[in-house]
Design an enzyme around this catalytic site. Structure first.
Site, PDB file in Angstrom:
ATOM      1  CG  HIS A   1      -2.038  -1.011   1.059  1.00 41.05           C
ATOM      2  ND1 HIS A   1      -3.223  -0.728   0.418  1.00 41.05           N
ATOM      3  CD2 HIS A   1      -2.131  -2.312   1.465  1.00 41.05           C
ATOM      4  CE1 HIS A   1      -4.008  -1.802   0.445  1.00 41.05           C
ATOM      5  NE2 HIS A   1      -3.365  -2.777   1.068  1.00 41.05           N
TER       6      HIS A   1
ATOM      7  NE  ARG B   1      10.571   8.069 -19.407  1.00 42.44           N
ATOM      8  CZ  ARG B   1       9.741   7.838 -20.429  1.00 42.44           C
ATOM      9  NH1 ARG B   1      10.123   7.040 -21.421  1.00 42.44           N
ATOM     10  NH2 ARG B   1       8.544   8.401 -20.476  1.00 42.44           N
TER      11      ARG B   1
ATOM     12  CG  ASP C   1      -8.009 -13.117  -7.072  1.00 43.72           C
ATOM     13  OD1 ASP C   1      -7.173 -12.642  -7.877  1.00 43.72           O
ATOM     14  OD2 ASP C   1      -8.706 -12.408  -6.322  1.00 43.72           O
ATOM     15  N   GLY C   2      -7.180 -14.544 -10.399  1.00 41.83           N
ATOM     16  CA  GLY C   2      -7.684 -14.125 -11.691  1.00 41.83           C
ATOM     17  C   GLY C   2      -8.272 -12.729 -11.691  1.00 41.83           C
TER      18      GLY C   2
ATOM     19  CG  ASP D   1      -5.666  -9.474   0.520  1.00 42.66           C
ATOM     20  OD1 ASP D   1      -5.911  -9.274   1.738  1.00 42.66           O
ATOM     21  OD2 ASP D   1      -5.614  -8.564  -0.316  1.00 42.66           O
TER      22      ASP D   1
ATOM     23  CB  ALA E   1     -12.486  -4.813  -0.487  1.00 45.96           C
TER      24      ALA E   1
END
Length: 376
Positions: A188, A220, A240-241, A265, A303
């Site tokens: 994050h 760059r 998970d695609g 996650d 999420a």
């Protein structure tokens, strides 16, 4: 007890056929071909892997670790155990310092008694520019008092912290956490390449859900993604695609052999129906298995996920075309090594008897944890 199977996945290679000698809750022997004596259990045309190790999971089965109760943790752990995860973290998202500390204190005994492998703090020291599903108003810069307060609440149970190293005090926080024996992950984050490399030099050793909630990789301006790919550190991948394209998975596995760690996650909706949920203080909508921040158009930020580790393994092998041996390493051995869990994560003598039995389509047939079968 001797078990035999068509395939047994060890750290070095796949034994076909293979056998395991179990002594109570430990693996006492592993071999290929005929066992040293007749098998007690012939598992048949299946593949046996080590139990999966998930370092980044927020909940499952409709329950969330953020509420900080033993009952919720038991539901989440049982849900993921049914999908092969025998060792798991309790990941907490950003909330007020008081609520995070309270959740840590409630979950710490579950780490001490072995039901959880540790606590992972994903926040509150994250970039407001890359907050994702974290409440922006609860984000903060890392300071010594805040760090020490949460570590004290965990009394050794906090094993990993995700933070944005470019924040004021970020590098000092990396050093402080690393000195305390905590695995520091970069995530994050809007960090530049140089800022991320400075964090790695200061002791960061992992990238949280690589590519997601990070400054994009540019030829760059490689950013944190470039630094994490370039340095000898591990990287989390959510297979998970939704989070990553298969070609990205193949590229990262090729770039960082042995350093890829599969994580789910997963939030509360893993192993549960579509619907409306919460991730910490945030309202989440799950539609067709995809979790997003609640929004009028249904197009809020990703999420977490509704992923389970067996589904991640199937996606990596079946869709991304990765070798089973490498994928099992990423789902078991690499995460165990990253957290210093030397008793799990591999099918080899001396390790705990945590096993997953997979059919020919890599669906879970049976799960063993500490020498005990858990059947549903």
């Amino acid at each position: 007890m001797i078990l035999t199977a068509a395939q047994v996945v060890t750290p070095a290679r796949i034994l076909a056929p293979g056998w395991l000698l179990l002594d109570g809750d430990l693996i006492a022997g592993v071999g290929e071909g005929p066992p040293p004596r007749p098998a007690d259990v012939d598992l048949g045309p299946v593949t046996v892997t080590p139990g999966f190790v998930d370092l980044h999971v927020h909940g499952g089965g409709g329950a969330s670790f953020d509420v900080g109760t033993a009952d919720a943790a038991a539901v989440a752990a049982s849900t993921h155990l049914a999908h092969g995860t025998t060792s798991m973290a309790a990941s907490l998202v950003t909330d007020t310092s008081d609520r995070m500390a309270a959740a840590v204190r409630e979950l710490a005994p579950l780490v001490e008694d072995g039901r959880l492998a540790g606590i992972h703090l994903e926040g509150p020291w994250l970039s407001p520019r890359r907050s994702g599903a974290h409440r922006p108003g609860s984000l903060s810069d890392p300071g010594p008092a805040a760090i020490d307060g949460l570590l004290s609440a965990g009394d050794g149970a906090i094993r990993m912290v995700t933070l944005a190293p470019e924040l004021p005090g970020g590098l000092d926080a990396v050093r402080r956490l690393a000195a305390a024996g905590v695995l520091v992950a970069i995530g994050h984050t809007d960090a530049t390449y140089d800022e991320a490399r400075a964090a790695i030099d200061a002791g960061a050793r992992l990238g949280t859900h690589l590519f997601n909630a990070m400054r994009p990789l540019h030829h760059r301006d490689p950013g944190a993604v470039g630094a994490l790919l370039d340095a000898p550190v591990d990287v989390e991948l959510v297979a998970d695609g939704v989070h990553l394209h298969p070609v990205v998975l193949r590229t990262v596995f090729a770039t960082k052999p042995g350093r890829c760690i599969l994580v789910t996650d997963a939030m509360a909706a893993a192993g549960a129906p579509d619907g409306d949920y919460r991730l910490g203080p945030m309202a989440i909508e799950v539609r067709e298995g995809v979790a997003r921040l609640a929004s009028p158009g249904g197009d809020g930020a990703i999420a977490g996920s509704t992923l389970t580790m067996d589904a991640a393994v199937r996606f990596c092998v079946g869709t991304a075309g990765l070798p089973l041996l490498d994928v099992v390493h990423a789902a078991s051995t690499a995460p165990a090594r990253a957290w210093g869990l030397d008793d799990v994560g591999a099918v080899e003598p001396g390790r705990r008897a945590d096993l997953v039995v997979l059919d020919e389509r890599l669906h879970v047939v049976r799960v063993m944890r500490a020498g005990v079968w858990h059947d549903w």
